[in-house]
Every structure is written in structure tokens, then in C-alpha cells.
Design an enzyme around this catalytic site. Structure first.
Site, PDB file in Angstrom:
ATOM      1  N   LYS A 209      -7.113  18.613  -6.837  1.00 18.76           N
ATOM      2  CA  LYS A 209      -7.505  18.411  -8.233  1.00 18.76           C
ATOM      3  C   LYS A 209      -8.881  19.031  -8.480  1.00 18.76           C
ATOM      4  O   LYS A 209      -9.082  19.746  -9.439  1.00 18.76           O
ATOM      5  CB  LYS A 209      -7.519  16.910  -8.524  1.00 18.76           C
ATOM      6  CG  LYS A 209      -7.888  16.555  -9.929  1.00 18.76           C
ATOM      7  CD  LYS A 209      -7.765  15.067 -10.169  1.00 18.76           C
ATOM      8  CE  LYS A 209      -8.477  14.684 -11.446  1.00 18.76           C
ATOM      9  NZ  LYS A 209      -8.456  13.249 -11.692  1.00 18.76           N
ATOM     10  N   GLU A 215     -11.611  19.132   3.400  1.00 12.96           N
ATOM     11  CA  GLU A 215     -10.414  19.243   4.238  1.00 12.96           C
ATOM     12  C   GLU A 215      -9.477  20.336   3.711  1.00 12.96           C
ATOM     13  O   GLU A 215      -9.013  21.201   4.459  1.00 12.96           O
ATOM     14  CB  GLU A 215      -9.644  17.912   4.252  1.00 12.96           C
ATOM     15  CG  GLU A 215     -10.334  16.778   4.966  1.00 12.96           C
ATOM     16  CD  GLU A 215     -11.246  15.955   4.059  1.00 12.96           C
ATOM     17  OE1 GLU A 215     -11.710  16.485   3.018  1.00 12.96           O
ATOM     18  OE2 GLU A 215     -11.517  14.793   4.398  1.00 12.96           O
ATOM     19  N   GLY A 269      -5.888  11.313  -8.890  1.00 13.20           N
ATOM     20  CA  GLY A 269      -5.282  11.902  -7.697  1.00 13.20           C
ATOM     21  C   GLY A 269      -4.141  11.066  -7.138  1.00 13.20           C
ATOM     22  O   GLY A 269      -3.062  11.574  -6.833  1.00 13.20           O
ATOM     23  N   ARG A 270      -4.361   9.758  -7.018  1.00  8.97           N
ATOM     24  CA  ARG A 270      -3.342   8.907  -6.392  1.00  8.97           C
ATOM     25  C   ARG A 270      -2.166   8.604  -7.306  1.00  8.97           C
ATOM     26  O   ARG A 270      -1.246   7.896  -6.912  1.00  8.97           O
ATOM     27  CB  ARG A 270      -3.988   7.627  -5.865  1.00  8.97           C
ATOM     28  CG  ARG A 270      -4.816   6.862  -6.856  1.00  8.97           C
ATOM     29  CD  ARG A 270      -5.696   5.848  -6.142  1.00  8.97           C
ATOM     30  NE  ARG A 270      -6.614   5.157  -7.043  1.00  8.97           N
ATOM     31  CZ  ARG A 270      -7.821   5.580  -7.362  1.00  8.97           C
ATOM     32  NH1 ARG A 270      -8.263   6.727  -6.885  1.00  8.97           N
ATOM     33  NH2 ARG A 270      -8.598   4.879  -8.172  1.00  8.97           N
ATOM     34  N   GLU A 355      -7.416   2.185  -2.904  1.00  9.18           N
ATOM     35  CA  GLU A 355      -8.433   3.022  -3.543  1.00  9.18           C
ATOM     36  C   GLU A 355      -8.649   2.546  -4.986  1.00  9.18           C
ATOM     37  O   GLU A 355      -9.730   2.686  -5.544  1.00  9.18           O
ATOM     38  CB  GLU A 355      -8.013   4.511  -3.509  1.00  9.18           C
ATOM     39  CG  GLU A 355      -9.169   5.473  -3.706  1.00  9.18           C
ATOM     40  CD  GLU A 355      -8.836   6.917  -3.342  1.00  9.18           C
ATOM     41  OE1 GLU A 355      -9.151   7.358  -2.231  1.00  9.18           O
ATOM     42  OE2 GLU A 355      -8.252   7.618  -4.189  1.00  9.18           O
ATOM     43  N   HIS A 386      10.741  -5.317  15.110  1.00  4.13           N
ATOM     44  CA  HIS A 386      10.491  -5.247  16.553  1.00  4.13           C
ATOM     45  C   HIS A 386       9.040  -4.903  16.852  1.00  4.13           C
ATOM     46  O   HIS A 386       8.696  -4.609  17.996  1.00  4.13           O
ATOM     47  CB  HIS A 386      11.416  -4.199  17.182  1.00  4.13           C
ATOM     48  CG  HIS A 386      12.863  -4.571  17.043  1.00  4.13           C
ATOM     49  ND1 HIS A 386      13.525  -5.314  17.990  1.00  4.13           N
ATOM     50  CD2 HIS A 386      13.751  -4.335  16.047  1.00  4.13           C
ATOM     51  CE1 HIS A 386      14.779  -5.492  17.594  1.00  4.13           C
ATOM     52  NE2 HIS A 386      14.941  -4.922  16.415  1.00  4.13           N
ATOM     53  N   LYS A 514     -18.531  11.045   2.652  1.00  4.75           N
ATOM     54  CA  LYS A 514     -18.420  12.510   2.470  1.00  4.75           C
ATOM     55  C   LYS A 514     -19.796  13.143   2.531  1.00  4.75           C
ATOM     56  O   LYS A 514     -20.021  14.156   3.199  1.00  4.75           O
ATOM     57  CB  LYS A 514     -17.813  12.823   1.089  1.00  4.75           C
ATOM     58  CG  LYS A 514     -16.325  12.693   0.972  1.00  4.75           C
ATOM     59  CD  LYS A 514     -15.906  13.282  -0.383  1.00  4.75           C
ATOM     60  CE  LYS A 514     -14.583  12.738  -0.853  1.00  4.75           C
ATOM     61  NZ  LYS A 514     -14.249  13.102  -2.224  1.00  4.75           N
TER      62      LYS A 514
END
Ligand code: F6P
Length: 547
Positions: A209, A215, A269-270, A355, A386, A514
Site C-alpha cells: 500500500k 521487507e 492493509g488488513r 492489529e 492432537h 521499524k
């Protein structure tokens, strides 16, 4: 109108819920079922192909009425109007929150700053459709004229989790393109994902965005360098496309403007998989299926916007979650889909939920005096049974759990599906009823197990039960159903943010790390460790010696 500023703990309903909780602490769900055989009938919602049974919760009619009062006192209805109406409810970033516009019909009129955004939304959708049709059909090719066989989505957070989750969830509907996802700045991640790829037939979708994320830019640069080993700079245009709001940064990176799929700052973003961020989804399953996903989400939007709160799935699930979080002190919630396809749903919703609602400052700028965002975790059933179900059944913590299952399997292997679903139903029943000491003793007696060892074992084999669950039984895992399911949780997040009087749509909490990483990177690269706390200095020096 901005969201109101109402401290929930100061409401009448909150006070009454506290008093009610004191009465409910000893309540037994099995007793409540025994006393009212209409409980399941009363505490469920059917909507489209969804059945949501919330009867296995530590609630009575009074609990629900008080929770509804709380929703009223914080003016949830007004907040929903502001949300869908494009008001700048993300006040700390001064933005509207309009992922719902991305799935609204073409003739909708949704305004941001007085301008209807729908024409732009549909022009980008048209661009996605055309592009994906051309790539899938082989009409659009790589620089040597070969059809694309692989797509690599490079992004992180919302620019990765949503597309990756949906692409895996809808694998059944996939076409011939193989879609891979690279997110981590860890160079081993991209190295593994590039293995076996042919630059002539690989398409890179760079999703960011902001187009400033370390990254993503590092991975995009590495991908471009990898591509340039065979292709030329001119060929980059055929193999790299981008999704971003930051056109200038994308073009500076070297991606042609015609290869940019725009998005807008009113898409968080999310919550962005419905925008061009979902390009990799559309490539993987075709545009029509992508559109069905959007349609399913829109159907849930309509349900959320119009259904009365008592019959409104996101509202009811949000209120139940507030009940456990703020009155029972439950710290986390588990989410267990009974389908392997939804393996990434919990990690996806971890970003969405944590977030958004992991905040400790109220909308008045003061620290909150109550708990906010829940911790969310989960894995598909039956694997999770399990792995960590021991703790849910017999641990000391209260973990309200959502069970999500499907009436029909996709590949139609009935034997497997019946086994899967028998576990699905068995777990919520076991969590509800548990197993008393008397039952354990009876079972021992029936098996002829007696003596000191048997007596010793009884308390370890007891299940207290009375553990709350919601059961979401959906007909089939279709693109529409998945769209509705994801939108359901998005709206649950919204409702909880409104009640907790926080701003759910910013994420300032990710900034500090960051910033520090950027300055530490300089120190690592120069080999000069600056001033830190003693622990960090010691670690950095050791790392520099060993690296
Ligand atoms: O983790 C912080 C965050 O800003 C997320 O909210 C976002 O989804 C992610 O980083 C990626 O951001 P971008 O799409 O701008 O690269």
C-alpha cells in the site's frame, strides 16, 4: 460525524453486566440446557447458508439483553452508519474505512470527501479482470512469448496474509497458475520461493500500500535482480506489476505506470484483500470466483448493516466476546476451522483482530480502564485436537472457541467428511458437558478397573465442561461463503472497537520496532554499535563477532 467517545465501563449496562456476572459465575451450561429445551432454538441465527449456534455460551436471556443495552448505550447503530457512510472514523489517520465499498454494487453511491468512489473502484476491478483473464488464458505472455506458469506475490502483513489465506482456502477452485507468496525479509524465504522458477514464465506481483515497506522492497529488488540475470531492463515491464497507493514510488522502482493497480488510503492493509491487493487471488481462481468472494462479503455487509442487533451475526459474536473478555477475564479466543483449506484463517485474523483492537488508549486520548483486544489463535481441526485441545478441555484458562465447519466436503469423500464432522460436533459437546467424576468411576467399573490406581486416576480423567463455544455450520466452502465469513469477522472487529472506545483502524504500535530496526541496520552494516541498553549492546556485539 466521528465515532462517539463513550467509556463503556461508565455505562449503566456495564454496571449491570458486572452485577449479572457475579450471579453467572457459578452458572452451569448443562443445567441451563436441562432447564430450557428451547435453548438451542432460541440462541441461534440462520442466515443464507450459515447456521450460527451460540447456545453453548455462559449466557441467559438477561445476559444478551444487557449486552444489547451496552451496544445501544455506546451507539453502535450510529457507528455502523458512520462506518458504511465513509466518514473519517479512522481519526488518528484522518481517513474513512471503506473496504465495504470494494464489494458494493456498481450503482452504489459511497462518498469520500463528497466524491463517489464507486466509478474508480469499478475501473480498477475492470483492470483486474482484463489483466487476470489475459494472464490465465495465455494471451498476455512473458518476454519470450511464453505463457506465465507461476505468480510470485511479494508483500507483507495485509499485503500478504489476505491473498495467501484466500488463495489457499479456495485451492479447490484454482486454475493452472501456481501462486507463491514471499513476505519475510529473511533472504531464505525468497530464495526458497524462487527455486525451480523460470524467469520467462514467472510474473511478480509486488503489493505494498505504501511502497515503503522494508521487507517488500528488499524482496522486490531481489526478485528483479534474479529476473535480470536472464531478462533485460525493458522486459521488467512484462514481468512485474504492482498494487499500491504510492504511484511515484512504484514508478521510481521501475514498474511501468500501466502495470500499477491502484488502491486508496481508505482501504486499511488488513482489510485490503477485496481491492487490487487480491490480484493474486484473482489470478489463482479467475476473476469470476474473485467477484463471487466479493459478493459474499457484500451479502454479509448488508446483513450487518440491516439486521436487528439480536439477529445480527457479527454483533452477537462481538458481544459474546466482550462478555468473556471484560467480565470473565478471558485473555484469548481460539478459532478452529474444520477444513484444511482454512489453515491460514487464524494467522490472517491475528493481524485483523490484534492489529486493530490491540490498543490501550481510548478515543478520548486517555488510557482505558478495561481490557481491549483479545489474543486470537487456532489451527484446523482435527489437527488442533492432537496439539492443544488438552489445554482447552482441562487447562486453567477459559478459552471461548469458534468452531467453523461445512456441511458438504468439496471433493465429496463422504467417509472422511463424516469422520471430520463427527469430531467437530463431539468437541463442542465435550466442552459443554465435560465428564464428571461419577462418570469416570462408572466407566472404570464397567471395564472392571478397580483399586488404588483407578481411584488415583479419577481426578485426572474428569472434564469440568462448561466451556463456551460458538458453532458456525456453513453449507459449503465456496468463494461466496468465504467472503461472508471473512466479512463477518471484520465486522466483529469493528463492533468490539466501538464498544471498547478505541480506534481500530490505525497501527501505531508497529512503528517503534521499524524505526529502531532501521538505525540498528546502519550499525550492523558499519560495524559500529552505538548506545543501547546493556543487553542490546551485548547482543549486537556478539552478533557482529559471529556473523
Ligand atoms: O505491519 C504494519 C503494516 O503497516 C500493516 O498494517 C500492513 O498490512 C503491512 O504493514 C504492509 O504494509 P504495506 O502494504 O504498506 O507494505
Amino acid at each position: 460525524m466521528a465515532l462517539e467517545n463513550i467509556n463503556p465501563s461508565g455505562t449503566v449496562a456495564w454496571q449491570k453486566l458486572r452485577e449479572h456476572f457475579a450471579e453467572m459465575q457459578m452458572a452451569s451450561m448443562p443445567d441451563m440446557f436441562a432447564a430450557d429445551n428451547g435453548r438451542a432454538e432460541k440462541f441461534h441465527i440462520t442466515w443464507n447458508n450459515f447456521l450460527v449456534d451460540y447456545s453453548k455460551n455462559l449466557i441467559t436471556d438477561e445476559t444478551l439483553a444487557l449486552l444489547q443495552d451496552l451496544a445501544k448505550e455506546v451507539n453502535l447503530s450510529g457507528a455502523i452508519e458512520s462506518y458504511f457512510g465513509g466518514e473519517a472514523i479512522n481519526r488518528t489517520e484522518d481517513r474513512a474505512v471503506l473496504h465495504t465499498a470494494l464489494r458494493a454494487p456498481k450503482d452504489a453511491d459511497i462518498k469520500v470527501d463528497g466524491k463517489n468512489v464507486m466509478p474508480e473502484v469499478y475501473s480498477v476491478k475492470e483492470k483486474i479482470k482484463q489483466f487476470t483473464d489475459e494472464v490465465i488464458s495465455g494471451k498476455r505472455t512473458g518476454y519470450t512469448g511464453k505463457a506465465f506458469t507461476h505468480v510470485v506475490n511479494i508483500g507483507i502483513g495485509g499485503s500478504d496474509l489476505g491473498p495467501a489465506m484466500v488463495t489457499e482456502a479456495l485451492e479447490y477452485y484454482k486454475n493452472q497458475l501456481e501462486v507463491r507468496f514471499v513476505s519475510n525479509v529473511d533472504g531464505d524465504h525468497i530464495a526458497e520461493k524462487l527455486k525451480g522458477l523460470d524467469p520467462e514464465t514467472t510474473l511478480f506481483v509486488i503489493v505494498s500500500k505504501t511502497f515503503t515497506t522494508q521487507e517488500t522492497l528488499s524482496n522486490a529488488t531481489t526478485a528483479r535482480d534474479w529476473f535480470l540475470q536472464l531478462g533485460s531492463q525493458d522486459d521488467v515491464a512484462k514481468h512485474f506489476v504492482a498494487v499500491s497507493t504510492n504511484i511515484q514510488k512504484v514508478t521510481e522502482f521501475g514498474i511501468a505506470e500501466s502495470n500499477i493497480f491502484p488502491m486508496w488510503d481508505w482501504v486499511g492493509g488488513r482489510f485490503s484483500l477485496w481491492s487490487a491487493v487480491g490480484l493474486s487471488i484473482a489470478l489463482a481462481i479467475g476473476y469470476d470466483n474473485f467477484d463471487k468472494l466479493l459478493k459474499g462479503a457484500h451479502d454479509m455487509d448488508e446483513h450487518f448493516r440491516t439486521a436487528p442487533h439480536s439477529e445480527n451475526i457479527p454483533v452477537v459474536l462481538a458481544l459474546l466476546s466482550v462478555w468473556y473478555n471484560n467480565f470473565y477475564g478471558a485473555e484469548s479466543e481460539a478459532l478452529i476451522p474444520y477444513t484444511q483449506y482454512l489453515q491460514k484463517l487464524a494467522p490472517y485474523l491475528q493481524q485483523g483482530i490484534m492489529e486493530s483492537n490491540g490498543k490501550s488508549v481510548g478515543r478520548d486520548g486517555n488510557p482505558v480502564n478495561y481490557q481491549t483486544g483479545t489474543i486470537i489463535w487456532g489451527e484446523p481441526g482435527t489437527n488442533s485436537q492432537h496439539a492443544f485441545f488438552q489445554l482447552i478441555h482441562q487447562g486453567t484458562k477459559l478459552i471461548p472457541t469458534d468452531f467453523i465447519g461445512f456441511a458438504k466436503s468439496l471433493h465429496g469423500n463422504q467417509d472422511h467428511h463424516d469422520k471430520l464432522m463427527s469430531n467437530f460436533f463431539a468437541q463442542t459437546e465435550a466442552l459443554l458437558n465435560g465428564k464428571s467424576k461419577a462418570q469416570v468411576k462408572k466407566e472404570f467399573a464397567e471395564k472392571g478397573v478397580e483399586g488404588e490406581q483407578a481411584a488415583f486416576l479419577v481426578p485426572f480423567k474428569e472434564f469440568k465442561g462448561n466451556k463456551p463455544t460458538n458453532t458456525l455450520l456453513i453449507d459449503k466452502l465456496t468463494p461466496e461463503a468465504l467472503g461472508s465469513l471473512v466479512a463477518l469477522y471484520e465486522h466483529k472487529i469493528f463492533v468490539q472497537g466501538v464498544i471498547w472506545n478505541i480506534f481500530s483502524y490505525d497501527q501505531w504500535g508497529v512503528e517503534l520496532g521499524k524505526q529502531l530496526a532501521n538505525s540498528i541496520l546502519g550499525e550492523i552494516q558499519s560495524g559500529e554499535v552505538k548506545e543501547h541498553d546493556p543487553s542490546t549492546s551485548f547482543l549486537l556485539k556478539t552478533f557482529l563477532e559471529k556473523r
